[in-house]
Design a protein around this motif. Structure first.
Motif, PDB file in Angstrom:
ATOM      1  N   LEU A 183       0.832  -1.209   0.000  1.00 49.41           N
ATOM      2  CA  LEU A 183       0.000   0.000   0.000  1.00 49.41           C
ATOM      3  C   LEU A 183       0.867   1.261   0.000  1.00 49.41           C
ATOM      4  CD1 LEU A 183      -2.762  -0.901   2.636  1.00 49.41           C
ATOM      5  CD2 LEU A 183      -2.722  -1.344   0.175  1.00 49.41           C
ATOM      6  N   ASP A 184       0.329   2.337  -0.561  1.00 45.42           N
ATOM      7  CA  ASP A 184       1.100   3.580  -0.514  1.00 45.42           C
ATOM      8  C   ASP A 184       0.872   4.292   0.827  1.00 45.42           C
ATOM      9  OD1 ASP A 184      -1.196   5.142  -0.643  1.00 45.42           O
ATOM     10  OD2 ASP A 184      -1.106   5.339  -2.827  1.00 45.42           O
ATOM     11  N   THR A 185       1.633   5.357   1.022  1.00 48.96           N
ATOM     12  CA  THR A 185       1.642   6.039   2.320  1.00 48.96           C
ATOM     13  C   THR A 185       0.253   6.506   2.749  1.00 48.96           C
ATOM     14  OG1 THR A 185       3.905   6.754   1.946  1.00 48.96           O
ATOM     15  CG2 THR A 185       2.665   7.981   3.591  1.00 48.96           C
ATOM     16  N   ALA A 186      -0.500   7.093   1.831  1.00 48.80           N
ATOM     17  CA  ALA A 186      -1.828   7.613   2.181  1.00 48.80           C
ATOM     18  C   ALA A 186      -2.756   6.490   2.625  1.00 48.80           C
ATOM     19  CB  ALA A 186      -2.417   8.350   0.991  1.00 48.80           C
ATOM     20  N   GLU A 187      -2.667   5.362   1.924  1.00 49.43           N
ATOM     21  CA  GLU A 187      -3.517   4.214   2.288  1.00 49.43           C
ATOM     22  C   GLU A 187      -3.146   3.660   3.662  1.00 49.43           C
ATOM     23  OE1 GLU A 187      -4.527   2.254  -2.047  1.00 49.43           O
ATOM     24  OE2 GLU A 187      -2.485   2.099  -1.283  1.00 49.43           O
ATOM     25  N   ARG A 188      -1.858   3.636   3.934  1.00 49.89           N
ATOM     26  CA  ARG A 188      -1.415   3.147   5.252  1.00 49.89           C
ATOM     27  C   ARG A 188      -1.879   4.092   6.355  1.00 49.89           C
ATOM     28  NH1 ARG A 188       4.547   0.372   4.300  1.00 49.89           N
ATOM     29  NH2 ARG A 188       4.109  -0.207   2.160  1.00 49.89           N
ATOM     30  N   ALA A 189      -1.791   5.387   6.091  1.00 52.29           N
ATOM     31  CA  ALA A 189      -2.249   6.367   7.078  1.00 52.29           C
ATOM     32  C   ALA A 189      -3.731   6.154   7.365  1.00 52.29           C
ATOM     33  CB  ALA A 189      -1.996   7.775   6.567  1.00 52.29           C
ATOM     34  N   LYS A 190      -4.485   5.898   6.323  1.00 51.04           N
ATOM     35  CA  LYS A 190      -5.923   5.664   6.456  1.00 51.04           C
ATOM     36  C   LYS A 190      -6.217   4.432   7.299  1.00 51.04           C
ATOM     37  CE  LYS A 190      -9.473   6.865   3.125  1.00 51.04           C
ATOM     38  NZ  LYS A 190      -9.774   6.778   1.702  1.00 51.04           N
ATOM     39  N   LYS A 191      -5.347   3.435   7.164  1.00 48.94           N
ATOM     40  CA  LYS A 191      -5.528   2.195   7.946  1.00 48.94           C
ATOM     41  C   LYS A 191      -5.069   2.366   9.378  1.00 48.94           C
ATOM     42  CE  LYS A 191      -6.056  -0.927   4.275  1.00 48.94           C
ATOM     43  NZ  LYS A 191      -7.465  -1.273   4.291  1.00 48.94           N
TER      44      LYS A 191
END
Ligand code: ADP
Ligand code: MG
Length: 250
Positions: free
Chosen positions: A70-78
């Motif tokens: 996953l990219d950074t934004a997706e990880r932040a969302k998780k």
């Protein structure tokens, strides 16, 4: 919560992480120590999905879900949060606005200025931040201690599952260290956030009392233990550990 399996990462031809294995259960505080240049910050950035590094092997699981691609934004969302060793200043971006946006995005809400004021109240108290400071611009002209307390404020607002703090105590006086440590203890207990904390200093750890301490040498976790490992490091240094404890890979 977080599970890292045989993680290898490189920059160009140079392999920096050479097989990291690490599990951090929910609400536990784990600490990474090690001399300069062994890959501590690299691990923090790779966990957050930085594109500066190539993942050549291994997996990162958050709540049993593989997030390694996953990219950074997706990880932040998780629910992964990284506090930087050197946060960037954004002159022109007012803190109060920035923080409210951050909160609204994370919670999919649209709080008004006055509603958000209420959300902030106890958090500002915990971090001993004066409300007037929120009229300043993000990290613009902040002292080391102010910068770190604002990183912690973001953490309080985002309520992440995993918080990675890279040298959050560097260049910070003992009073601010205590405040930061209190905040970490609070969040680990109340929100059950798991922490991965990179530090060089015993003092912060005496305020936090981590569940586990890991020593990184040359791109791998060389030894893990409890707080007594920190005392041993303080007395004997990293070279002693390097020489007397051959690497055990899991
Ligand atoms: P630490 O945080 O443990 O001091 P780092 O993870 O910052 O160490 O760096 C580990 C090694 O990887 C160092 O030799 C560093 O120069 C190198 N390195 C880290 N990031 C990069 C990068 N983006 N480009 C080139 N080399 C890097
Ligand atoms: Mg570093």
């Amino acid at each position: 919560m977080l599970s890292i399996k045989d993680l290898k990462a490189s920059v160009g031809e140079k392999e920096i992480l050479k097989g990291i294995n690490l599990d951090i259960p929910k609400g536990e505080v784990h600490v990474i120590m090690g001399p300069n240049g062994v890959g501590k910050s690299t691990l923090a950035h790779v966990l957050m999905g930085s594109k500066a590094y190539q993942l050549s092997n291994g997996h990162i699981y958050l709540d049993s879900e593989d997030i390694s691609q996953l990219d950074t934004a997706e990880r932040a969302k998780k629910g992964v949060f990284l506090a930087f060793q050197y946060p960037v200043a954004v002159p022109g971006l007012r803190l109060s606005e920035y923080l409210r946006n951050l909160y609204n995005i994370r919670h999919e809400k649209q709080l008004s200025v006055s509603e958000f004021r209420k959300v902030l109240k106890d958090k500002l108290q915990l971090l001993e931040i004066d409300r007037v400071t929120l009229q300043r611009y993000l990290n613009d002209g902040f002292s080391g201690g102010e910068m770190k307390r604002f990183e912690m404020l973001q953490l309080l607002l985002l309520e992440p599952k995993l918080a990675i703090l890279d040298e959050i105590d560097s260049g910070v006086d003992v009073d601010a260290q205590k405040i930061v440590a209190n905040c970490i203890n609070h969040v680990a207990k109340e929100n059950k956030t798991s922490f991965l904390i990179v530090t060089h200093y015993q003092r912060l750890l005496s305020f936090i009392k981590p569940d586990k301490v890991h020593v990184v040498l040359d791109g791998i976790i060389h030894r893990s233990g409890d707080m007594s490992l920190v005392d041993e490091l303080e007395r004997k240094g990293y070279d002693h550990i390097r020489q007397n404890h051959p690497t055990v890979t899991l």
